[in-house]
Design an enzyme around this catalytic site. Structure first.
Site, PDB file in Angstrom:
ATOM      1  N   ASP A  21     -13.857  27.889  69.994  1.00 46.98           N
ATOM      2  CA  ASP A  21     -14.473  27.239  68.861  1.00 46.98           C
ATOM      3  C   ASP A  21     -13.421  27.271  67.854  1.00 46.98           C
ATOM      4  O   ASP A  21     -12.468  28.186  67.777  1.00 46.98           O
ATOM      5  CB  ASP A  21     -15.631  27.821  68.331  1.00 46.98           C
ATOM      6  CG  ASP A  21     -16.382  27.033  67.417  1.00 46.98           C
ATOM      7  OD1 ASP A  21     -15.898  25.702  67.093  1.00 46.98           O
ATOM      8  OD2 ASP A  21     -17.475  27.302  66.813  1.00 46.98           O
ATOM      9  N   ASN A  69     -22.224  17.875  72.350  1.00 45.18           N
ATOM     10  CA  ASN A  69     -20.774  17.568  71.916  1.00 45.18           C
ATOM     11  C   ASN A  69     -20.845  15.949  71.788  1.00 45.18           C
ATOM     12  O   ASN A  69     -19.966  15.303  71.255  1.00 45.18           O
ATOM     13  CB  ASN A  69     -19.726  17.778  72.485  1.00 45.18           C
ATOM     14  CG  ASN A  69     -19.275  19.247  72.114  1.00 45.18           C
ATOM     15  OD1 ASN A  69     -18.627  20.117  72.850  1.00 45.18           O
ATOM     16  ND2 ASN A  69     -19.619  19.735  71.056  1.00 45.18           N
TER      17      ASN A  69
HETATM   18  C1  FPP Z   1     -14.648  23.525  69.596  1.00 47.42           C
HETATM   19  O1  FPP Z   1     -13.997  23.404  68.236  1.00 47.42           O
HETATM   20  C2  FPP Z   1     -13.977  22.874  70.784  1.00 47.42           C
HETATM   21  C3  FPP Z   1     -14.277  21.939  71.585  1.00 47.42           C
HETATM   22  C4  FPP Z   1     -15.674  21.283  71.230  1.00 47.42           C
HETATM   23  C5  FPP Z   1     -13.477  21.301  72.520  1.00 47.42           C
HETATM   24  C6  FPP Z   1     -12.831  22.218  73.609  1.00 47.42           C
HETATM   25  C7  FPP Z   1     -11.732  21.637  74.052  1.00 47.42           C
HETATM   26  C8  FPP Z   1     -10.506  22.243  74.217  1.00 47.42           C
HETATM   27  C9  FPP Z   1     -10.215  23.715  73.709  1.00 47.42           C
HETATM   28  C10 FPP Z   1      -9.321  21.664  75.054  1.00 47.42           C
HETATM   29  C11 FPP Z   1      -9.513  21.268  76.126  1.00 47.42           C
HETATM   30  C12 FPP Z   1      -9.903  22.296  77.329  1.00 47.42           C
HETATM   31  C13 FPP Z   1      -9.603  22.142  78.610  1.00 47.42           C
HETATM   32  C14 FPP Z   1     -10.141  23.053  79.564  1.00 47.42           C
HETATM   33  C15 FPP Z   1      -8.558  21.125  78.952  1.00 47.42           C
HETATM   34  P1  FPP Z   1     -14.554  22.315  67.125  1.00 47.42           P
HETATM   35  O2  FPP Z   1     -14.213  21.175  67.450  1.00 47.42           O
HETATM   36  O3  FPP Z   1     -16.118  22.515  67.363  1.00 47.42           O
HETATM   37  O4  FPP Z   1     -13.899  23.056  65.797  1.00 47.42           O
HETATM   38  P2  FPP Z   1     -14.739  23.197  64.563  1.00 47.42           P
HETATM   39  O5  FPP Z   1     -15.880  24.101  64.661  1.00 47.42           O
HETATM   40  O6  FPP Z   1     -13.510  23.930  63.854  1.00 47.42           O
HETATM   41  O7  FPP Z   1     -15.027  22.056  64.122  1.00 47.42           O
END
Ligand code: FPP
Length: 243
Positions: A21, A69
């Site tokens: 996250d 998501n």
């Molecule tokens: C959460 O951060 C992250 C995600 C919803 C996506 C996770 C994806 C990756 C780390 C990249 C790809 C992974 C692989 C295995 C290829 P957020 O967007 O919720 O962050 P925030 O809480 O700061 O808004």
């Protein structure tokens, strides 16, 4: 038994699961679009996978996209899907050559066929590897997984392959997406939020949790090592009393 927790904590966690996250906030802090953070986050996955053998982590499960998501903007969802396609295409060879076995969990029905074809190929290409088992949760939700498992279980009962009176705690996990994996020993969530957000609900019943402030794109192998060491110093009793 495959699904039983790691009972020798001094050896460190055998299965680490991570809620990655903080990508969005990491990007925003740099005045960049959220996808910039997701790309930086994807690069971190490689560093963490590479650190696993030395730490004795045989299973690593990462939460890449949840069933919730889809509520993000269409542009962010499309950007993430394109990132997953590119990541798989780019990393397949390295993963294969470095002994990483990749699996995906989650409901594939809503994913586009180009992506699911790449996922199938990556699973197939790495199926003989055994150094580290990397599981990527994609369109995954713990409740959704239990609901899908229950549907299959109910079908087996209805069609006479399973007797309702034989259903116990050992039965349901056989129907979960994770049926070939041991339960996680340590679940880490980055970015300061202390929630599990529908991740591995059944499987994490006895897991240790670490909620850390680091935003995922800043997470390092050194931090994973610190968390694995701290896990090793805990006393996991699984409801029993210490000897
Ligand atoms: C959460 O951060 C992250 C995600 C919803 C996506 C996770 C994806 C990756 C780390 C990249 C790809 C992974 C692989 C295995 C290829 P957020 O967007 O919720 O962050 P925030 O809480 O700061 O808004």
């Amino acid at each position: 038994m495959l699904n039983s927790p790691n009972t020798a904590p001094e050896q460190g966690p055998r299965h680490v699961a991570i809620i990655m996250d903080g990508n969005g906030r990491w990007a925003q802090a740099r005045g960049r679009p959220r996808l910039f953070g997701h790309h930086a986050g994807a690069r971190r996955v490689r560093e963490v996978v590479e650190a696993c053998p030395k730490l004795g982590v045989k299973y690593l499960t990462v939460f890449a996209f949840s069933t919730e998501n889809w509520k993000r903007t269409q542009a962010e969802v499309a950007g993430l899907m394109s990132l997953f396609r590119r990541y798989i295409t780019k990393e397949t060879r390295t993963l294969k050559e470095n002994g990483i076995r990749v699996r995906f969990i989650g409901d594939r029905v809503r994913l586009d066929s180009k992506l699911t074809a790449l996922m199938d190929t990556l699973e197939e290409e790495t199926k003989d590897n055994d150094l580290v088992h990397l599981t990527v949760a994609l369109n995954y939700g713990g409740r959704d997984e239990v609901a899908r498992a229950t549907k299959r279980l109910a079908r087996d009962v209805a069609e006479g392959r399973l007797r309702a009176e034989d259903v116990d705690e050992e039965t349901l996990p056989k129907y979960l997406d994770t049926h070939v994996l041991p339960d996680p020993d340590l679940v880490i969530r980055t970015s300061g939020e202390a929630r599990i957000s529908n991740f591995l609900l059944w499987q994490s019943a006895y897991a240790e949790y670490e909620f850390i402030d680091t935003l995922w794109p800043d997470f390092t192998a050194a931090e994973l090592e610190r968390l694995c060491r701290s896990y090793g110093s805990r006393d996991r009793r699984f409801g029993a009393v210490s000897a």
